[in-house]
Structure formats: C-alpha cells, structure tokens
Design a protein around this motif. Structure first.
Motif, PDB file in Angstrom:
ATOM      1  N   PHE A 123     -28.999   1.707 -18.107  1.00 42.60           N
ATOM      2  CA  PHE A 123     -28.540   2.456 -19.235  1.00 42.60           C
ATOM      3  C   PHE A 123     -28.279   3.875 -18.779  1.00 42.60           C
ATOM      4  O   PHE A 123     -27.688   4.857 -19.141  1.00 42.60           O
ATOM      5  CB  PHE A 123     -29.648   2.625 -20.397  1.00 42.60           C
ATOM      6  CG  PHE A 123     -29.369   3.263 -21.548  1.00 42.60           C
ATOM      7  CD1 PHE A 123     -27.952   3.084 -22.383  1.00 42.60           C
ATOM      8  CD2 PHE A 123     -30.156   4.215 -22.319  1.00 42.60           C
ATOM      9  CE1 PHE A 123     -27.684   3.921 -23.246  1.00 42.60           C
ATOM     10  CE2 PHE A 123     -29.606   5.009 -23.393  1.00 42.60           C
ATOM     11  CZ  PHE A 123     -28.511   4.860 -24.112  1.00 42.60           C
ATOM     12  N   ALA A 124     -29.105   4.299 -17.720  1.00 47.67           N
ATOM     13  CA  ALA A 124     -29.000   5.843 -17.253  1.00 47.67           C
ATOM     14  C   ALA A 124     -27.868   6.166 -16.785  1.00 47.67           C
ATOM     15  O   ALA A 124     -27.210   7.311 -17.107  1.00 47.67           O
ATOM     16  CB  ALA A 124     -30.285   6.161 -16.097  1.00 47.67           C
ATOM     17  N   PHE A 125     -27.325   5.149 -15.899  1.00 43.69           N
ATOM     18  CA  PHE A 125     -25.757   5.320 -15.364  1.00 43.69           C
ATOM     19  C   PHE A 125     -24.765   5.192 -16.614  1.00 43.69           C
ATOM     20  O   PHE A 125     -23.791   6.076 -16.490  1.00 43.69           O
ATOM     21  CB  PHE A 125     -25.500   4.122 -14.366  1.00 43.69           C
ATOM     22  CG  PHE A 125     -26.107   4.365 -13.119  1.00 43.69           C
ATOM     23  CD1 PHE A 125     -25.650   5.448 -12.257  1.00 43.69           C
ATOM     24  CD2 PHE A 125     -27.478   3.763 -12.745  1.00 43.69           C
ATOM     25  CE1 PHE A 125     -26.357   5.751 -11.118  1.00 43.69           C
ATOM     26  CE2 PHE A 125     -27.909   3.871 -11.403  1.00 43.69           C
ATOM     27  CZ  PHE A 125     -27.597   5.087 -10.642  1.00 43.69           C
ATOM     28  N   GLU A 126     -25.009   4.227 -17.756  1.00 47.38           N
ATOM     29  CA  GLU A 126     -24.239   4.419 -18.865  1.00 47.38           C
ATOM     30  C   GLU A 126     -23.953   5.706 -19.519  1.00 47.38           C
ATOM     31  O   GLU A 126     -22.833   6.174 -19.595  1.00 47.38           O
ATOM     32  CB  GLU A 126     -24.723   3.269 -19.684  1.00 47.38           C
ATOM     33  CG  GLU A 126     -23.610   2.826 -20.885  1.00 47.38           C
ATOM     34  CD  GLU A 126     -24.032   1.902 -21.889  1.00 47.38           C
ATOM     35  OE1 GLU A 126     -24.739   1.221 -21.417  1.00 47.38           O
ATOM     36  OE2 GLU A 126     -23.529   2.169 -23.099  1.00 47.38           O
TER      37      GLU A 126
ATOM     38  N   LEU B 151     -23.857  -4.842 -17.756  1.00 47.16           N
ATOM     39  CA  LEU B 151     -25.159  -5.170 -17.035  1.00 47.16           C
ATOM     40  C   LEU B 151     -26.254  -4.827 -17.922  1.00 47.16           C
ATOM     41  O   LEU B 151     -27.509  -5.317 -17.523  1.00 47.16           O
ATOM     42  CB  LEU B 151     -25.389  -4.325 -15.661  1.00 47.16           C
ATOM     43  CG  LEU B 151     -24.356  -4.666 -14.574  1.00 47.16           C
ATOM     44  CD1 LEU B 151     -24.483  -3.627 -13.360  1.00 47.16           C
ATOM     45  CD2 LEU B 151     -24.639  -6.219 -14.028  1.00 47.16           C
ATOM     46  N   GLY B 152     -26.132  -4.032 -18.997  1.00 43.53           N
ATOM     47  CA  GLY B 152     -27.351  -3.390 -19.737  1.00 43.53           C
ATOM     48  C   GLY B 152     -27.759  -4.495 -20.868  1.00 43.53           C
ATOM     49  O   GLY B 152     -27.701  -5.567 -20.718  1.00 43.53           O
ATOM     50  N   ALA B 153     -28.315  -3.628 -21.947  1.00 43.48           N
ATOM     51  CA  ALA B 153     -29.138  -4.434 -22.689  1.00 43.48           C
ATOM     52  C   ALA B 153     -28.303  -5.108 -23.893  1.00 43.48           C
ATOM     53  O   ALA B 153     -28.709  -5.953 -24.498  1.00 43.48           O
ATOM     54  CB  ALA B 153     -30.111  -3.502 -23.390  1.00 43.48           C
ATOM     55  N   ARG B 154     -27.059  -4.809 -23.900  1.00 39.36           N
ATOM     56  CA  ARG B 154     -26.148  -5.509 -24.564  1.00 39.36           C
ATOM     57  C   ARG B 154     -25.496  -6.334 -23.865  1.00 39.36           C
ATOM     58  O   ARG B 154     -24.384  -6.890 -24.400  1.00 39.36           O
ATOM     59  CB  ARG B 154     -25.283  -4.622 -25.477  1.00 39.36           C
ATOM     60  CG  ARG B 154     -26.193  -4.108 -26.761  1.00 39.36           C
ATOM     61  CD  ARG B 154     -25.534  -2.549 -27.231  1.00 39.36           C
ATOM     62  NE  ARG B 154     -25.854  -1.503 -26.034  1.00 39.36           N
ATOM     63  CZ  ARG B 154     -25.636  -0.437 -25.938  1.00 39.36           C
ATOM     64  NH1 ARG B 154     -24.741  -0.070 -26.976  1.00 39.36           N
ATOM     65  NH2 ARG B 154     -25.797   0.311 -24.941  1.00 39.36           N
ATOM     66  N   GLY B 155     -25.510  -6.533 -22.669  1.00 41.55           N
ATOM     67  CA  GLY B 155     -24.903  -7.456 -21.560  1.00 41.55           C
ATOM     68  C   GLY B 155     -25.590  -8.276 -21.033  1.00 41.55           C
ATOM     69  O   GLY B 155     -26.367  -8.956 -21.651  1.00 41.55           O
ATOM     70  N   MET B 156     -25.675  -8.307 -19.744  1.00 45.08           N
ATOM     71  CA  MET B 156     -26.614  -9.194 -18.836  1.00 45.08           C
ATOM     72  C   MET B 156     -28.022  -9.153 -19.287  1.00 45.08           C
ATOM     73  O   MET B 156     -28.842 -10.233 -19.285  1.00 45.08           O
ATOM     74  CB  MET B 156     -26.229  -9.290 -17.310  1.00 45.08           C
ATOM     75  CG  MET B 156     -26.973 -10.200 -16.419  1.00 45.08           C
ATOM     76  SD  MET B 156     -26.216  -9.994 -14.809  1.00 45.08           S
ATOM     77  CE  MET B 156     -27.221  -8.632 -14.284  1.00 45.08           C
ATOM     78  N   GLN B 160     -30.749 -12.189 -20.856  1.00 40.92           N
ATOM     79  CA  GLN B 160     -31.775 -12.452 -20.046  1.00 40.92           C
ATOM     80  C   GLN B 160     -32.835 -12.507 -20.933  1.00 40.92           C
ATOM     81  O   GLN B 160     -33.611 -13.356 -20.886  1.00 40.92           O
ATOM     82  CB  GLN B 160     -32.167 -11.949 -18.654  1.00 40.92           C
ATOM     83  CG  GLN B 160     -31.163 -12.230 -17.639  1.00 40.92           C
ATOM     84  CD  GLN B 160     -31.254 -11.482 -16.379  1.00 40.92           C
ATOM     85  OE1 GLN B 160     -31.286 -10.035 -16.530  1.00 40.92           O
ATOM     86  NE2 GLN B 160     -31.431 -12.120 -15.140  1.00 40.92           N
ATOM     87  N   MET B 161     -32.929 -11.416 -21.728  1.00 43.71           N
ATOM     88  CA  MET B 161     -34.168 -11.225 -22.848  1.00 43.71           C
ATOM     89  C   MET B 161     -33.855 -12.402 -23.855  1.00 43.71           C
ATOM     90  O   MET B 161     -34.916 -12.987 -24.328  1.00 43.71           O
ATOM     91  CB  MET B 161     -34.039  -9.751 -23.350  1.00 43.71           C
ATOM     92  CG  MET B 161     -35.172  -9.496 -24.301  1.00 43.71           C
ATOM     93  SD  MET B 161     -36.676  -8.974 -23.544  1.00 43.71           S
ATOM     94  CE  MET B 161     -37.694 -10.507 -23.747  1.00 43.71           C
ATOM     95  N   PHE B 162     -32.700 -12.365 -24.427  1.00 47.75           N
ATOM     96  CA  PHE B 162     -32.440 -13.627 -25.347  1.00 47.75           C
ATOM     97  C   PHE B 162     -32.981 -14.872 -24.800  1.00 47.75           C
ATOM     98  O   PHE B 162     -33.604 -15.742 -25.332  1.00 47.75           O
ATOM     99  CB  PHE B 162     -31.138 -13.395 -25.543  1.00 47.75           C
ATOM    100  CG  PHE B 162     -30.453 -14.202 -26.753  1.00 47.75           C
ATOM    101  CD1 PHE B 162     -31.125 -15.182 -27.491  1.00 47.75           C
ATOM    102  CD2 PHE B 162     -29.057 -14.279 -27.305  1.00 47.75           C
ATOM    103  CE1 PHE B 162     -30.694 -15.522 -28.616  1.00 47.75           C
ATOM    104  CE2 PHE B 162     -28.593 -14.908 -28.451  1.00 47.75           C
ATOM    105  CZ  PHE B 162     -29.191 -15.386 -28.825  1.00 47.75           C
ATOM    106  N   ASP B 163     -32.427 -15.127 -23.479  1.00 45.09           N
ATOM    107  CA  ASP B 163     -32.621 -16.482 -22.937  1.00 45.09           C
ATOM    108  C   ASP B 163     -34.420 -16.695 -22.690  1.00 45.09           C
ATOM    109  O   ASP B 163     -34.871 -17.686 -23.089  1.00 45.09           O
ATOM    110  CB  ASP B 163     -32.084 -16.434 -21.506  1.00 45.09           C
ATOM    111  CG  ASP B 163     -32.362 -17.802 -20.851  1.00 45.09           C
ATOM    112  OD1 ASP B 163     -32.046 -18.769 -21.528  1.00 45.09           O
ATOM    113  OD2 ASP B 163     -32.338 -18.023 -19.619  1.00 45.09           O
ATOM    114  N   LEU B 164     -35.049 -15.554 -22.400  1.00 43.08           N
ATOM    115  CA  LEU B 164     -36.563 -15.750 -22.422  1.00 43.08           C
ATOM    116  C   LEU B 164     -37.042 -15.982 -23.752  1.00 43.08           C
ATOM    117  O   LEU B 164     -38.320 -16.759 -23.945  1.00 43.08           O
ATOM    118  CB  LEU B 164     -37.089 -14.536 -21.783  1.00 43.08           C
ATOM    119  CG  LEU B 164     -36.981 -14.258 -20.429  1.00 43.08           C
ATOM    120  CD1 LEU B 164     -37.354 -12.920 -19.943  1.00 43.08           C
ATOM    121  CD2 LEU B 164     -37.800 -15.437 -19.620  1.00 43.08           C
TER     122      LEU B 164
END
Lengths: 297, 297
Positions: A123-126, B151-156, B160-164
C-alpha cells in the motif's frame, strides 16, 4: 526541556496521518476485510510518527503543499508499521508487546500479521505512485526509487538480516554502526530525503538535510539501546532487557553507558550543525534532534 | 498436444529471467548477504515462469523492446516468488516442499524466509521505478500503480486473507471465483496488462487481453484444484491432497470432477476467443491457454 515547536509539529504530523489513514483504510464487509482491520490496528497504535514528522517538517522548509507531503508521510508510516509487524513475529524478534498493547500477531494471529505487513508495504507504494501524491511524474518516481532502496536488501531488510545474524558475530562499533544505518537509519534518512525530493531542492541542501537525518538516526538508536538497559516496561511499552538476554551487541555493551551517552550527545550537536543554513523554520527539526536522545521511541 | 510456439516462448521467458536475475542478484560478502542468497534460492527454484511468459508475449505483440519487458517480467516473477515464500510459512499454508525442493523456510529458516519475501516484494518495485525499465515516466508509473493494486489488500494479499478465512465460510461458486480472482487471478491479469502498458495500446485491445488473462487465470486455478485431487507428490512437487485435508472448498468439491473439467475447458475456449483480432503472433498465448489446464503449475 521546553520544546514548543516540536510538540506542535508532532501533533500536526499525528493529526495529518490519522486523517489520511481514516480516508485510506475503509474495511470492506468481506472476509478479506480482516487484513485491513489488522493494518488499522497497527497503524493506529499510538506511535509518535517521528518519520512522518521528519518528512513533513522537511517538506515545509520548501513550501511543499500539504496535500502532497501528507500522502508521502503516510506511506512512510505504513512502511515503518510493516517493519514493526514483521519484526515482532515469533520467528523474528518474538515480541508480544508493542507500544503497550499486544503486538499484531497476538491481537490477531500470525498469518494475519504476515499478510498485514505485506499489505502495508504494498500500500505504501500504491500511495506513492498515485498522481495525487505529486503532479510531477519525475518526483513520484524519485520518491518510489529512493523508498524501495531504503526498504530493500541493502537498506532496512538488509539491516534486519544483519541484525539476526549478529549474535554469531563479534561486531565492533564500526560494524554495529553499519548495521544500524541499514536497519533504522535508512528509513529515517529517507523520511527527510522524501521532503527534499518533493521540494525539488539543490543537491547541496539535500546532502545537508540527509546528513542531519543520518546523525539523528544513529543517536536515536544509541538512545534506544540506553533505554533498553535503563527503562522499565511501562516506560517503553515493550519488553525491556531483550538485547542483553539475546546476547546482541549494542552501543551500550560496546561503549559502556557513559561513552554511549556522550556519543549520542555529540551526534545531536553534529545533526544540528547541518541545519546551520536554516533559520527558525528549522527549529522543530533542531528540537527533534535533542528529543530523540531523551526518549528513544 | 504439440505446442512448438509455447515451448519456445517459455524457454525464451525462462532464459531472459535467469539472465536478469544473474545480473541483479549479487550476493555481497557481508552478513546481510544471506537474504540475497535466500532470494536466489527461491527465484532459481525452477518455476515455469508463466507470469513472465504472459508479460513478455503480450509485450511482443506490440513490439516493446526486450530491454524493457525483460525487467518488468523479472519484477513480476520476484513478486510471485515473494507470495509463494510467505504462503509456504508455517503460520500460513505450512508447506515444507515447493517445486520438489524444501521450501525456503526449510532450506534456510523462518526469519530469513519472511525477510526474503519482504525483500523480493520491495525489489520488484525498485526494478519497476528504474529508468531502464521504460523511457516514459508515465509508463513506469502506470506499471507501478497497477502492480501495487494487483498485489495489495484488494488483490493478491486480500485473496490470501480471504483464503485463510474460507474454512469457516460456506463458499458458493461465485464466492470461490471472487477469492481466486484476487488470490491468483490478479497477478496473472496484471502480467498481461503490464505488456499492454508497455505497448501503450488502446483500451479496447487492453480489455480483450486482460479478459483473456482473467479466463486463463480461473482455468489455471480449477486445474490446480483438479491436480491436487488427482496427482501424486512427484507430479506437482509439493504435498497433494492438502485442500481436502484443510477442509477448504475448491472448484472440484463444489462442482465435482467432471463439471470442474468442463468449466476449465469452457474458460480456455473463451480465453482464446478474446484473441480473435490477433494473427499467428498470438499463437503462443493461445497454446498457453490450453496448457494451463493440462498442467496446473
């Protein structure tokens, strides 16, 4: 010590960061929302926002707009926060407490802490790449480039690796200085440099300010080592005496209490010397130099 | 199936990535060198470089220079590698094997694996920001922006969080599709999108190509679920039957073997349909669409 400029400036930094984080971190009503909750938990954990302060105060020297430095300072705090979260993990420093509260992997769980750290870094990079951060593309790219170097294997992460290896090494003061320059110094220096990048200042001014940051970064680390020896848990919000227990070399174990204190004081004076070309507009930075050795966190 | 274009193109991708990594990853003679050794271990672990391949082949459709797409594809492989390293950790999927070798935390240790993942992610952004990656600043910033979102919290990481969280949730096919679009789809789609960004193509072409990537991403995941049920350890280089053991919903558990296979085939045809405006220059991408359901990794 009376530090009116510093207190005002630290409050200003904290307020801005909290406001930006409130804007940025909206928890979706979905299972993956947990990772954003975890990011909020750690970001809202009451840190002093020293890095944000340094970035903001430097940017203000050059009349950078608040809309810009607020975003950059927030990105820096996200990166700092990620480093603390991963550093506290059982496989790393294994610290259950952080700023007087359970660390993230205790409040949530280890998997969430790993992912929240990853998400904070990303997120920092975003934030940095977004056009709202600065209208000039060259400035955004310089911000990102410097940021990635400060955080990477030759910066903060390299320093953490070096630190983990250090119990097996007979470090001298030179090696320990190199370790700390990477582990904590790189991001502190970058915080000031980011202000210079936004300010688009000449190299000579940039060098003076990053030299200031270099010196307070090292003073900060010495103060941290002193605090670990001298303080009780209530003062520092985490487990004290960990350095000695882990067999890690510190500035205190190498230099002794008195020489470590002298060294920190010398660095503070040196840091302030680098600000000689600035007037009262740099007073908060001057006060901050004194402040880092009064209180390590 | 005879896939001459694909085989050549995959070899080309692997060769380029290995060459770039050899250039980039120089292990310094210093304690922190261990983290770069760990990065090398995982990056040189014999993956098929599917994401690099997708980025490169898309870029080649638009005559992007090799010097540019080689760097971007390498950054993407670094990010993919980071995700595998953190995913394998004991607190996450707890997988001791990866591609037929000990996973990074087994070959090194957990702390090094956490840091190497962090360094890989950071390095990926460092590569993207460098001016050697593309002469146009707008292109570099678009690359970084899309990358951070994928790559972020709304992406990958969100995936991964959703999967866990998923073992506690009664996911239907719609929810599972959403999970997989985030967890594996986002980076696959970005790999193709990065080629479009470098190619500076019109939105209509970009949409068709990302729709292709979307479909093969989902087909790839269904194939992965099928492989987990049907394969033995030697075939997939990691522990099979883990999905069932963990109680996770998969496309196979929701749809059954036959419908899952049908669905994967439909997605492949649909993916190829999105390439209708391209001639033989897109044959490797067409073959790749078939390939992802023959072999999940």
């Amino acid at each position: 010590m009376n530090t009116p400029n510093l207190e005002t400036a630290l409050k200003h930094a904290s307020g801005l960061i909290d406001q930006k984080l409130g804007e940025f971190l909206v928890v979706p009503d979905a299972p993956e929302g947990r990772v954003i909750e975890a990011m909020k938990y750690t970001l809202m954990g009451g840190g002093k926002r020293l890095r944000a302060f340094l970035c903001i105060q430097t940017a203000k020297l050059f009349n950078v707009e608040e809309a810009h430095y607020a975003r950059v300072a927030t990105a820096i705090e996200c990166a700092h926060s990620y480093s603390l979260v991963h550093d506290d993990l059982p496989a790393m420093d294994d610290d259950d407490m952080r700023r007087g509260r359970p660390s993230l992997h205790k409040a949530f769980d280890e998997a969430t802490a790993i992912l929240a750290g990853d998400a904070l870094l990303t997120f920092a990079f975003e934030i940095m790449a977004d056009k709202q951060t600065h209208p000039r593309k060259a400035v955004r790219l310089d911000l990102i480039s410097g940021f990635s170097k400060a955080l990477g294997a030759r910066g903060m992460v390299g320093g953490q690796m070096f630190d983990l290896m250090s119990p097996g090494l007979a470090l001298d003061a030179g090696a320990l200085t190199r370790l700390q320059k990477m582990k904590t110094g790189a991001l502190i220096e970058y915080s000031v440099d980011a202000g210079c990048i936004m300010g688009q200042v000449p190299d000579s001014i940039r060098s003076a300010l990053t030299a200031y940051a270099h010196d307070i970064g090292l003073a900060f680390q010495i103060a941290d080592d002193l605090l670990d020896v001298e303080a009780c848990q209530d003062d520092i919000g985490k487990t004290p005496g960990k350095d000695e227990a882990s067999g890690k070399v510190t500035f205190v174990s190498l230099l002794g209490l008195n020489r470590a204190k002298d060294q920190a004081r010398i660095l503070v004076e040196q840091a302030i010397g680098h600000l000689e070309n600035f007037g009262s507009e740099a007073d908060a930075l001057r006060e901050a130099a004194h402040y880092v050795i009064i209180r390590g966190h």
